[in-house]
Design an enzyme around this catalytic site. Structure first.
Site, mmCIF file in Angstrom:
data_model
loop_
_atom_site.group_PDB
_atom_site.id
_atom_site.type_symbol
_atom_site.label_atom_id
_atom_site.label_comp_id
_atom_site.label_asym_id
_atom_site.label_seq_id
_atom_site.Cartn_x
_atom_site.Cartn_y
_atom_site.Cartn_z
ATOM 1 N N THR A 12 0.933 -1.033 0.104
ATOM 2 C CA THR A 12 0.336 0.103 -0.104
ATOM 3 C C THR A 12 0.485 1.547 0.058
ATOM 4 O OG1 THR A 12 -0.312 0.403 2.158
ATOM 5 C CG2 THR A 12 -2.012 -1.459 1.294
ATOM 6 N N ARG A 90 12.600 -7.515 5.630
ATOM 7 C CA ARG A 90 14.160 -8.517 6.057
ATOM 8 C C ARG A 90 15.092 -7.042 6.880
ATOM 9 N NH1 ARG A 90 14.052 -13.005 7.564
ATOM 10 N NH2 ARG A 90 15.810 -13.237 6.385
ATOM 11 N N ILE A 91 15.982 -8.040 7.575
ATOM 12 C CA ILE A 91 16.706 -6.903 7.841
ATOM 13 C C ILE A 91 18.685 -7.135 7.029
ATOM 14 C CG2 ILE A 91 17.929 -6.480 10.221
ATOM 15 C CD1 ILE A 91 15.568 -6.153 10.778
ATOM 16 N N HIS A 108 8.187 4.096 9.297
ATOM 17 C CA HIS A 108 8.201 3.230 10.668
ATOM 18 C C HIS A 108 6.846 3.712 10.737
ATOM 19 C CE1 HIS A 108 8.610 0.302 13.931
ATOM 20 N NE2 HIS A 108 8.939 1.796 14.236
ATOM 21 N N ALA A 140 19.830 3.115 8.297
ATOM 22 C CA ALA A 140 20.803 3.062 9.794
ATOM 23 C C ALA A 140 20.775 1.707 10.511
ATOM 24 C CB ALA A 140 20.982 3.567 10.949
ATOM 25 N N VAL A 143 18.530 -1.041 13.471
ATOM 26 C CA VAL A 143 17.306 -1.112 13.505
ATOM 27 C C VAL A 143 16.583 -0.104 13.655
ATOM 28 C CG1 VAL A 143 14.703 -1.954 13.288
ATOM 29 C CG2 VAL A 143 17.066 -3.490 12.231
ATOM 30 N N ASP A 144 15.582 0.562 12.574
ATOM 31 C CA ASP A 144 14.523 2.244 13.021
ATOM 32 C C ASP A 144 15.216 2.949 14.328
ATOM 33 O OD1 ASP A 144 11.810 -0.797 14.229
ATOM 34 O OD2 ASP A 144 12.878 0.551 12.319
HETATM 35 N N1 LIG Z 1 20.330 -2.351 9.008
HETATM 36 C C1 LIG Z 1 18.899 -2.164 8.699
HETATM 37 N N2 LIG Z 1 17.761 -2.639 7.965
HETATM 38 C C2 LIG Z 1 16.855 -2.501 8.294
HETATM 39 C C3 LIG Z 1 15.384 -3.771 7.098
HETATM 40 C C4 LIG Z 1 14.287 -3.347 7.521
HETATM 41 C C5 LIG Z 1 13.584 -2.482 7.805
HETATM 42 C C6 LIG Z 1 11.522 -2.139 7.926
HETATM 43 N N3 LIG Z 1 11.600 -2.190 8.966
HETATM 44 C C7 LIG Z 1 11.781 -3.882 9.639
HETATM 45 C C8 LIG Z 1 11.904 -3.151 10.877
HETATM 46 C C9 LIG Z 1 12.268 -4.811 11.497
HETATM 47 C C10 LIG Z 1 12.369 -5.746 11.453
HETATM 48 C C11 LIG Z 1 12.076 -7.365 11.801
HETATM 49 O O1 LIG Z 1 12.987 -6.578 13.266
HETATM 50 N N4 LIG Z 1 11.833 -8.212 10.737
HETATM 51 C C12 LIG Z 1 11.801 -9.390 11.838
HETATM 52 C C13 LIG Z 1 13.047 -10.170 11.566
HETATM 53 C C14 LIG Z 1 13.043 -10.744 10.549
HETATM 54 C C15 LIG Z 1 14.459 -11.188 9.772
HETATM 55 O O2 LIG Z 1 15.000 -12.257 10.231
HETATM 56 O O3 LIG Z 1 14.862 -10.307 8.611
HETATM 57 C C16 LIG Z 1 12.078 -5.954 9.511
HETATM 58 C C17 LIG Z 1 11.674 -4.718 9.081
HETATM 59 C C18 LIG Z 1 14.532 -1.396 9.193
HETATM 60 C C19 LIG Z 1 15.696 -1.680 8.998
HETATM 61 C C20 LIG Z 1 17.269 -1.476 9.646
HETATM 62 O O4 LIG Z 1 16.349 -0.379 9.860
HETATM 63 N N5 LIG Z 1 18.235 -1.179 8.803
#
Ligand SMILES: Nc1nc2ccc(CNc3ccc(C(=O)NCCCC(=O)O)cc3)cc2c(=O)[nH]1
Length: 203
Positions: A12, A90-91, A108, A140, A143-144
């Protein structure tokens, strides 16, 4: 500016970005949509709009580094200049984030730094805040935690359920993300060397 959008689902926010770039005054052109999951609705939205799509399924890769390297290769193939994470779940590895530093945006569903991580809206409800919202930030490695570009506040109503709050925040996301994308694509805002936000003269 050539924009690539990474998605994992319905898209979306992708639709909001596509709607924005279809206006002639836009500084952005979405040239590619990549999903880490096959068959999601976001891929159909992109195809309907004539935008190229690719699936890079993370389950097919032995490591995060190989998955991210494939994403990077496809982005380079399409000469993408700015990447928007639109519900991408995905991180990303430090290597990828470093390479795309200052060219990687995420939205976010809370007023960061409050309520990082997944189920931010539920965290807000459970904490009893009267105002929440959404945040568009540069990505960065942590995360977040990246530099904030745009935020929009959203009232939390006493009658709110997680669903009703998610819906109200989602409406704000669809306004905030296109604004942030245009600001970065037009050069009005950028990420400074020290990782802090730098605004152009007219703000
Ligand atoms: N290094 C970095 N990468 C990111 C990738 C996606 C998002 C989107 N927001 C996200 C914030 C948290 C998650 C999370 O914890 N997902 C469960 C674990 C998934 C996995 O195993 O990958 C996913 C996207 C933000 C970031 C960020 O701030 N920094």
């Amino acid at each position: 500016r050539r924009v690539g959008v990474l998605i994992s689902g319905t898209g979306t926010n992708l639709q909001a970005l596509m709607d924005q770039t279809s206006s002639p005054s836009s500084s952005a052109e979405i040239v590619l949509v990549i999903s880490n999951r096959p068959g999601v609705q976001g891929l159909k939205r992109a195809s309907l709009a004539g935008i190229q799509t690719r699936v890079v399924d993370h389950k097919l890769y032995g490591s995060r580094a190989e998955f991210d390297a494939t994403i990077d290769r496809v982005l380079e193939e399409f000469k993408v200049e700015l990447v928007c994470l639109a519900g991408f779940m995905r991180i990303l590895t430090g290597m990828f984030v470093k390479k795309w530093n200052g060219k990687l945006l995420n939205i976010h569903p809370s007023l960061l730094p409050s309520f990082k991580g997944v189920n931010a809206q539920k965290q807000a409800l459970q904490s009893g805040v009267r105002v929440s919202g959404c945040t568009v930030h540069f990505v960065a490695e942590e995360v977040d935690a990246g530099a904030i570009i745009v935020q929009e506040a959203v009232e939390v109503l006493s009658s709110d359920t997680e669903e009703s709050l998610c819906e109200r925040i989602r409406a704000a996301e669809h306004r905030a993300f296109p604004v942030a994308m245009e600001l970065v694509c037009s050069g009005s805002v950028r990420l400074g060397e020290d990782g802090r936000i730098v605004w152009g003269k007219n703000y």
